[in-house]
Design a protein around this motif. Structure first.
Motif, PDB file in Angstrom:
ATOM      1  N   ALA A 182      42.012  57.270  57.551  1.00 17.76           N
ATOM      2  CA  ALA A 182      42.620  56.202  56.752  1.00 17.76           C
ATOM      3  C   ALA A 182      43.899  56.638  56.054  1.00 17.76           C
ATOM      4  O   ALA A 182      44.555  55.827  55.396  1.00 17.76           O
ATOM      5  N   GLY A 183      44.285  57.896  56.200  1.00 17.94           N
ATOM      6  CA  GLY A 183      45.430  58.419  55.454  1.00 17.94           C
ATOM      7  C   GLY A 183      46.708  57.623  55.632  1.00 17.94           C
ATOM      8  O   GLY A 183      47.401  57.308  54.653  1.00 17.94           O
ATOM      9  N   ASP A 184      47.048  57.284  56.860  1.00 14.30           N
ATOM     10  CA  ASP A 184      48.276  56.531  57.109  1.00 14.30           C
ATOM     11  C   ASP A 184      48.241  55.171  56.414  1.00 14.30           C
ATOM     12  O   ASP A 184      49.246  54.723  55.847  1.00 14.30           O
ATOM     13  N   TYR A 185      47.097  54.517  56.479  1.00 14.51           N
ATOM     14  CA  TYR A 185      47.000  53.192  55.844  1.00 14.51           C
ATOM     15  C   TYR A 185      47.077  53.299  54.327  1.00 14.51           C
ATOM     16  O   TYR A 185      47.648  52.420  53.665  1.00 14.51           O
ATOM     17  N   LEU A 186      46.527  54.383  53.757  1.00 13.47           N
ATOM     18  CA  LEU A 186      46.630  54.582  52.311  1.00 13.47           C
ATOM     19  C   LEU A 186      48.098  54.720  51.896  1.00 13.47           C
ATOM     20  O   LEU A 186      48.527  54.160  50.876  1.00 13.47           O
ATOM     21  N   VAL A 187      48.867  55.449  52.681  1.00 12.72           N
ATOM     22  CA  VAL A 187      50.312  55.554  52.421  1.00 12.72           C
ATOM     23  C   VAL A 187      50.960  54.176  52.506  1.00 12.72           C
ATOM     24  O   VAL A 187      51.791  53.801  51.663  1.00 12.72           O
ATOM     25  N   TRP A 188      50.585  53.429  53.510  1.00 11.85           N
ATOM     26  CA  TRP A 188      51.168  52.101  53.730  1.00 11.85           C
ATOM     27  C   TRP A 188      50.840  51.159  52.569  1.00 11.85           C
ATOM     28  O   TRP A 188      51.698  50.405  52.104  1.00 11.85           O
ATOM     29  N   VAL A 189      49.594  51.192  52.081  1.00  6.60           N
ATOM     30  CA  VAL A 189      49.188  50.346  50.954  1.00  6.60           C
ATOM     31  C   VAL A 189      50.031  50.674  49.722  1.00  6.60           C
ATOM     32  O   VAL A 189      50.534  49.773  49.034  1.00  6.60           O
ATOM     33  N   GLN A 190      50.209  51.967  49.442  1.00  7.53           N
ATOM     34  CA  GLN A 190      50.985  52.358  48.267  1.00  7.53           C
ATOM     35  C   GLN A 190      52.464  52.056  48.451  1.00  7.53           C
ATOM     36  O   GLN A 190      53.164  51.710  47.487  1.00  7.53           O
ATOM     37  N   LEU A 191      52.952  52.198  49.682  1.00  6.29           N
ATOM     38  CA  LEU A 191      54.346  51.860  49.969  1.00  6.29           C
ATOM     39  C   LEU A 191      54.611  50.386  49.689  1.00  6.29           C
ATOM     40  O   LEU A 191      55.606  50.028  49.053  1.00  6.29           O
ATOM     41  N   MET A 192      53.708  49.511  50.150  1.00  9.65           N
ATOM     42  CA  MET A 192      53.891  48.082  49.922  1.00  9.65           C
ATOM     43  C   MET A 192      53.814  47.740  48.437  1.00  9.65           C
ATOM     44  O   MET A 192      54.567  46.898  47.937  1.00  9.65           O
TER      45      MET A 192
END
Length: 246
Positions: free
Chosen positions: A106-116
């Protein structure tokens, strides 16, 4: 295929043992040489991280620019969402679920959530610099045309935060920095990063802060090269940078 029998051939066994001994000696000597070279190349007084001159130089640059980790409830929710998105093939990060446990994948999606979230908070376009070259981040257009961010990512960020997404690999960032900012960039560093990216891409097929002036120059160059994809100069976008704590 031809079978080769050696155990009953005394001469062959003797020759093999002798050559293996020589190979072992050569390998041992090479190891010693590499270790000695590593010691020669190592920076002095870097036995501990708090004395590392590179980290000491980076610390003030990153101060106040490192995002907080997600609260535990939001983290658990995001990991669950990452799994659900992976099941539907929604980027980013769904490729990782093929080989990793859900929490790690899930690491990539966690980055994406915080980026958004950061993009919504700042209300500015995002420049994401990533060494991840898997197809759940990029669309490969073939030939000599550079890859571009996945259309799903562009659309989701636009829907969630009303801003645009730009992406570069680390080697591309260095090349742009050399060309636009006239920085003294070591070509060896660029080549090393490119090789790392190529290695990552091959493996996948088989299974830094900016100033306002440098960013303005960068965006001007993007507008010159890709006028149909970038806003006019009268409404030049700003970029937000998001880093996640490990």
């Amino acid at each position: 295929m031809t079978a080769v029998q050696l155990k009953d051939n005394e001469e062959a066994v003797e020759r093999t043992d002798r050559d293996l001994t020589e190979l072992a000696k050569a390998a041992g000597g090479l190891k010693k040489f590499i270790r000695a070279q590593a010691e020669c190349d190592a920076l002095k007084e870097t036995a501990t991280t708090h004395t590392d001159p590179v980290l000491n130089a980076l610390e003030p640059l990153l101060h106040g620019r490192v995002g907080e980790p997600l609260p535990s409830d939001e983290y658990d929710k995001a990991v669950k969402e990452a799994q659900e998105r992976a099941d539907e093939g929604i980027p980013p990060g769904h490729e990782d679920f093929r080989t990793k446990e859900p929490e790690l994948a899930a690491g990539d999606y966690l980055v994406w959530v915080q980026l958004m979230a950061e993009a919504r908070h700042r209300g500015c376009d995002v420049l994401l610099v990533t060494g991840d070259v898997k197809k759940d981040w990029w669309t490969n257009r073939g030939y000599d045309i550079p890859p571009r961010p996945r259309a799903e990512l562009l659309q989701e960020l636009r829907e969630q935060a009303g801003v645009g997404l730009y992406m570069l690999t680390p080697s591309e960032l260095l090349r742009w920095a050399k060309e636009l900012l006239e920085l003294n960039v070591d070509e060896g560093s660029v080549r090393d990063l490119e090789q790392l990216g190529e290695a990552s891409a091959d493996k996948d097929s088989e299974d830094e802060a900016w100033t306002a002036e440098s960013l303005a120059a960068f965006m001007d160059e993007l507008m010159r090269r890709y006028p149909s994809r970038v806003l006019s100069s009268s409404s030049r976008p700003r970029a937000c940078f998001r880093r996640r704590l490990a």
